[in-house]
Design a protein around this motif. Structure first.
Motif, mmCIF file in Angstrom:
data_model
loop_
_atom_site.group_PDB
_atom_site.id
_atom_site.type_symbol
_atom_site.label_atom_id
_atom_site.label_comp_id
_atom_site.label_asym_id
_atom_site.label_seq_id
_atom_site.Cartn_x
_atom_site.Cartn_y
_atom_site.Cartn_z
ATOM 1 N N GLY A 1 -25.588 10.234 -24.421
ATOM 2 C CA GLY A 1 -25.264 9.626 -23.135
ATOM 3 C C GLY A 1 -24.889 8.160 -23.276
ATOM 4 N N ASP A 2 -24.137 7.659 -22.300
ATOM 5 C CA ASP A 2 -23.613 6.295 -22.370
ATOM 6 C C ASP A 2 -24.718 5.252 -22.422
ATOM 7 N N THR A 3 -25.752 5.402 -21.594
ATOM 8 C CA THR A 3 -26.809 4.386 -21.520
ATOM 9 C C THR A 3 -27.550 4.265 -22.843
ATOM 10 N N THR A 4 -27.961 5.410 -23.394
ATOM 11 C CA THR A 4 -28.686 5.378 -24.672
ATOM 12 C C THR A 4 -27.787 4.874 -25.786
ATOM 13 N N TYR A 5 -26.514 5.268 -25.767
ATOM 14 C CA TYR A 5 -25.606 4.856 -26.839
ATOM 15 C C TYR A 5 -25.392 3.343 -26.829
ATOM 16 N N GLU A 6 -25.271 2.780 -25.634
ATOM 17 C CA GLU A 6 -25.124 1.327 -25.530
ATOM 18 C C GLU A 6 -26.382 0.633 -26.048
ATOM 19 N N ALA A 7 -27.537 1.219 -25.762
ATOM 20 C CA ALA A 7 -28.797 0.635 -26.246
ATOM 21 C C ALA A 7 -28.858 0.701 -27.766
ATOM 22 N N VAL A 8 -28.382 1.824 -28.354
ATOM 23 C CA VAL A 8 -28.382 1.969 -29.810
ATOM 24 C C VAL A 8 -27.473 0.923 -30.442
ATOM 25 N N LYS A 9 -26.331 0.664 -29.833
ATOM 26 C CA LYS A 9 -25.379 -0.313 -30.369
ATOM 27 C C LYS A 9 -25.988 -1.713 -30.415
ATOM 28 N N LYS A 10 -26.965 -1.990 -29.544
ATOM 29 C CA LYS A 10 -27.595 -3.310 -29.504
ATOM 30 C C LYS A 10 -28.819 -3.418 -30.413
ATOM 31 N N VAL A 11 -29.171 -2.319 -31.057
ATOM 32 C CA VAL A 11 -30.328 -2.339 -31.961
ATOM 33 C C VAL A 11 -30.019 -3.230 -33.162
ATOM 34 N N ASP A 12 -31.016 -3.988 -33.615
ATOM 35 C CA ASP A 12 -30.868 -4.879 -34.776
ATOM 36 C C ASP A 12 -31.494 -4.262 -36.010
ATOM 37 N N ILE A 13 -30.989 -4.661 -37.176
ATOM 38 C CA ILE A 13 -31.619 -4.271 -38.432
ATOM 39 C C ILE A 13 -33.056 -4.792 -38.417
ATOM 40 N N GLY A 14 -34.011 -3.913 -38.698
ATOM 41 C CA GLY A 14 -35.422 -4.292 -38.663
ATOM 42 C C GLY A 14 -36.161 -3.730 -37.470
ATOM 43 N N ASP A 15 -35.432 -3.335 -36.419
ATOM 44 C CA ASP A 15 -36.090 -2.727 -35.264
ATOM 45 C C ASP A 15 -36.724 -1.396 -35.669
ATOM 46 N N ILE A 16 -37.788 -1.027 -34.971
ATOM 47 C CA ILE A 16 -38.497 0.229 -35.249
ATOM 48 C C ILE A 16 -38.194 1.199 -34.119
ATOM 49 N N ALA A 17 -37.802 2.423 -34.476
ATOM 50 C CA ALA A 17 -37.361 3.399 -33.479
ATOM 51 C C ALA A 17 -37.989 4.759 -33.710
ATOM 52 N N GLY A 18 -38.078 5.535 -32.642
ATOM 53 C CA GLY A 18 -38.506 6.920 -32.707
ATOM 54 C C GLY A 18 -37.328 7.821 -32.405
ATOM 55 N N ILE A 19 -37.153 8.870 -33.183
ATOM 56 C CA ILE A 19 -35.970 9.711 -33.097
ATOM 57 C C ILE A 19 -36.381 11.167 -32.918
ATOM 58 N N VAL A 20 -35.692 11.847 -32.012
ATOM 59 C CA VAL A 20 -35.759 13.306 -31.945
ATOM 60 C C VAL A 20 -34.342 13.812 -32.178
ATOM 61 N N GLY A 21 -34.195 14.740 -33.118
ATOM 62 C CA GLY A 21 -32.851 15.215 -33.415
ATOM 63 C C GLY A 21 -32.840 16.434 -34.310
ATOM 64 N N SER B 1 -37.677 -6.222 -33.606
ATOM 65 C CA SER B 1 -37.876 -7.177 -34.702
ATOM 66 C C SER B 1 -37.213 -8.492 -34.327
ATOM 67 N N LEU B 2 -38.007 -9.544 -34.204
ATOM 68 C CA LEU B 2 -37.477 -10.853 -33.799
ATOM 69 C C LEU B 2 -37.056 -11.707 -34.986
ATOM 70 N N GLN B 3 -37.390 -11.265 -36.200
ATOM 71 C CA GLN B 3 -36.998 -11.977 -37.417
ATOM 72 C C GLN B 3 -36.021 -11.118 -38.206
ATOM 73 N N PRO B 4 -34.952 -11.711 -38.745
ATOM 74 C CA PRO B 4 -34.014 -10.933 -39.562
ATOM 75 C C PRO B 4 -34.623 -10.599 -40.916
ATOM 76 N N LEU B 5 -34.312 -9.424 -41.443
ATOM 77 C CA LEU B 5 -34.758 -9.068 -42.783
ATOM 78 C C LEU B 5 -33.982 -9.873 -43.826
ATOM 79 N N PRO B 6 -34.562 -10.081 -45.004
ATOM 80 C CA PRO B 6 -33.949 -10.957 -46.011
ATOM 81 C C PRO B 6 -32.584 -10.523 -46.513
#
Length: 497
Positions: A99-119, A142-147
């Motif tokens: 869906g559009d809403t979830t996909y837009e949210a995924v696009k804004k995810v940053d490297i280092g964020d923690i997520a739960g997935i069903v698939g 994640s508010l800090q970038p990974l190295p």
């Protein structure tokens, strides 16, 4: 205007990243989707289980969770890698699937964020096992970038200080600590299967004893007395032998107020084991069996590599007396001299400086440490140590200047130390008295008088063999780690500033 340095540009970039990530969090919170408010997520399996058992999972729905470690956007479809405790697996996210809403949210995810997935588990056209995402839940921002943003975490000091980041970005580090856990588990299994009883003894002592080391001092307010963090578990464990617990061991933390280098940390782990009606020869057999058992259980082999050198743990291991080892590697024969003065002269003749107060035994030990240890690469038991440096070991019947003691060396490092334990309370008192004199003369590592331990010996301790091993050094050996800090999750570090 001054020239802007690369470091300044990196800091500007970092500040911008931190700002943007906090803005994303604020937007999520405004939308009622604050990830920090989520309390749990049902996880049904792991990345490794999916990959290792693909035939069982293909076409089935799974629920996994972990840290997003890479993103690749392709219009209306995106790929991510998610890393969990066991490894990583690719995620495939289609806009028309989530869906559009979830996909837009995924696009804004940053490297280092923690997520739960069903698939659904499937294989891409390129043959990579993946999960086709049906539901995506951001569990932690994640508010800090990974190295990786700055070419990986390479700084050794920073790796030790921020082990949590080190574990995220360096998979080999996590593997080292998984092996450490397996080594300790195998150690317990070894002793438990031989009817040894695991026990706990005090970490806070009124008298530090059982080793030559400077203790950490603290103060007990209620009792209004100084106390010491333990420097060894030996004296309490031998009290248990007196009490009739004939086979005991303890794996535990030890604290010594000493210098730090690749082999030493002020806080470290040892295993000490005591067996009634045994001697140091029995302890040699036990030590050899222990290391071989652990190596086979954890690595599946007795032939390992450490620092580029091939080490063969296959028994039987070499055994040499200290006198013979010194003679072999230096040509100096300490059995041919009897007086302290002659011993000091012999040391000087081979270029070893010793103090004018050093006795025959101390001179022999100093020469060994300076000239012999560096040659002991393959497993070697060095036996029959001088009594002056072995205040808790039984004397050798054939030569009272020596004791029934051995140390195990592998890769030029001491791995284990063992005695036929001194159970003569009169001899033990005289040796403590000598240690007290050395302490009064300025030796802060000399033993104190322990009247309660002497009282225990007067009740009677059977002939006993005891062995202590540095667990961290064993882990270093079996994981090919050059520094003790590499096998301690949180090594002691000098505070910044």
């Amino acid at each position: 205007m001054g020239e802007i340095t690369n470091d300044a540009l990196l800091m500007q970039d970092l500040n911008e990243i931190l700002r943007v990530r906090r803005e994303k969090l604020a937007e999520l919170t405004k939308q009622g989707a604050n990830p920090y408010e989520i309390t749990r997520f049902d996880v049904s399996t792991s990345s490794k289980k999916i990959i290792d058992n693909y035939a069982d999972f293909e076409g089935k729905n799974v629920s996994i969770a972990g840290r997003i470690t890479s993103k690749r956007g392709m219009g209306k479809a995106s790929f991510c890698d998610i890393t969990d405790r066991d490894g990583k697996i690719q995620l495939y996210i289609r806009q028309d699937e989530v869906g559009d809403t979830t996909y837009e949210a995924v696009k804004k995810v940053d490297i280092g964020d923690i997520a739960g997935i069903v698939g659904e588990v499937f294989t891409t056209h390129k043959g990579e096992i993946s999960v086709k995402v049906k539901s995506f839940t951001l569990l932690c921002k994640s508010l800090q970038p990974l190295p990786e943003k700055f070419h990986g975490l390479k700084d050794q000091d920073l790796r030790y200080r921020q082990r949590y980041v080190d574990l995220i970005v360096n998979p080999d580090v996590k593997n080292t600590f998984i092996l450490r856990s397996k080594i300790i588990t195998a150690m317990r299994n070894f002793f438990d299967s031989r009817d040894f009883l695991e026990v706990d003894t005090p970490m806070l002592n009124t008298i530090p004893g059982g080793a030559a080391a400077r203790p950490f001092v603290t103060h007990h307010n209620t009792l209004d007395i100084d106390m010491y963090l333990r420097i060894a578990t030996e004296l309490h464990l031998k009290r248990l032998i007196v009490g009739g617990m004939e086979r005991v061991y303890e794996i535990g933390r030890i604290f010594r107020n000493e210098g730090m280098d690749t082999k030493h940390n002020p806080e470290f782990t040892t295993v000490e084991v005591y067996q009634a009606y045994a001697d140091y020869n029995d302890m040699m057999e036990l030590t050899e069996q222990l290391v071989c058992y652990i190596a086979n259980e954890v690595l599946g082999t007795l032939k390992i590599t450490y620092g580029g050198e091939s080490i063969d743990l296959t028994p039987p291991w070499k055994r040499m007396t200290m006198i013979d080892a010194v003679k072999t590697f230096t040509g100096a024969d300490f059995s041919a001299v009897s007086s302290d003065e002659e011993a000091r002269a012999l040391a000087k003749s081979i270029g070893v400086h010793v103090e004018t107060t050093h006795t025959w035994g101390k001179v022999l030990n100093t020469v060994f440490e300076e000239k012999v240890e560096e040659n002991l690469t393959q497993p070697t038991f060095i036996t029959d140590y001088p009594v002056e440096v072995s205040p808790l070991a039984k004397r050798l019947a054939s030569n009272p200047r020596l004791t029934e003691r051995f140390e195990l060396f592998i890769t030029r490092r001491e791995i284990a130390n063992a005695f036929s334990e001194l159970n003569d309370p009169i001899d033990q008192r005289s040796r403590f008295e000598e240690q007290v004199k050395q302490r009064a003369a300025g030796d802060e590592e000399a033993n104190m008088m322990d009247e309660d331990f002497l009282l225990a010996l007067e009740y009677g301790m059977p002939p006993t063999g005891g062995m202590g091993m540095g667990v961290d050094r064993l882990v270093m050996l079996l994981t090919d780690s050059p520094s003790i800090r590499d096998v301690l999750l949180f090594p002691t570090m000098k505070p910044k500033g």
